[in-house]
Design a protein around this motif. Structure first.
Motif, mmCIF file in Angstrom:
data_model
loop_
_atom_site.group_PDB
_atom_site.id
_atom_site.type_symbol
_atom_site.label_atom_id
_atom_site.label_comp_id
_atom_site.label_asym_id
_atom_site.label_seq_id
_atom_site.Cartn_x
_atom_site.Cartn_y
_atom_site.Cartn_z
ATOM 1 N N TRP A 22 0.608 -1.282 0.140
ATOM 2 C CA TRP A 22 -0.045 -0.057 0.021
ATOM 3 C C TRP A 22 0.866 1.314 -0.234
ATOM 4 N N GLU A 26 -2.557 5.722 -1.449
ATOM 5 C CA GLU A 26 -3.776 4.824 -1.349
ATOM 6 C C GLU A 26 -4.360 4.833 -0.072
ATOM 7 N N ARG A 29 -6.320 7.795 0.218
ATOM 8 C CA ARG A 29 -7.755 7.636 -0.520
ATOM 9 C C ARG A 29 -8.495 6.699 0.057
ATOM 10 N N LEU A 47 -9.991 1.347 -5.889
ATOM 11 C CA LEU A 47 -8.516 1.243 -5.422
ATOM 12 C C LEU A 47 -7.714 0.357 -6.386
#
Length: 127
Positions: A22, A26, A29, A47
């Motif tokens: 990750w 990300e 988000r 994602l």
């Protein structure tokens, strides 16, 4: 503590399994989508990740998704109630005493006394 990048051989093995670390963007988000109240499947699709990956990341971040849309911290695990002292018989003298738990089997006076040199253990080493 400084965060060093993972060694290349570890990253290669992770990527070979189809897993992708990750990134900070990300995660940001993900937090924003959770705050909007999106379901896990929708977040995963946006994602480009598996729903199980999103679920695991939410768990590691300590977040959970409510059905109505509010993102809340994961509930704390309930602690087990502490048991009070139990009265047990002393294994040495037989008198009852308040024991702190199953590990505590000798009363205070027996624990503090000097061992008797005439006490012979049940198994004695013999050459």
């Amino acid at each position: 503590m400084s965060s060093k990048p993972a060694p290349r051989h570890i990253l290669r093995s992770i990527l070979a399994q189809g897993k992708r670390p990750w990134s900070a963007a990300e995660v940001a988000r993900l937090r924003a989508l959770v705050a909007e109240g999106r379901p896990k499947r929708d977040i995963a699709a946006r994602l480009g990740r598996a729903p199980s990956s999103v679920k695991g990341k939410l768990y590691s971040l300590g977040l959970s998704i409510r059905r109505r849309g509010a993102a809340l911290p994961a509930p704390a695990r309930p602690s087990l109630p502490k048991k009070g002292r139990v009265t047990r018989p002393c294994l040495c003298c037989g008198r009852p005493f308040p024991s702190a738990g199953p590990h505590n089997r000798l009363c205070e006076s027996c624990r503090k006394r000097e061992p008797d040199p005439l006490d012979v253990p049940a198994r004695v080493w013999r050459p």
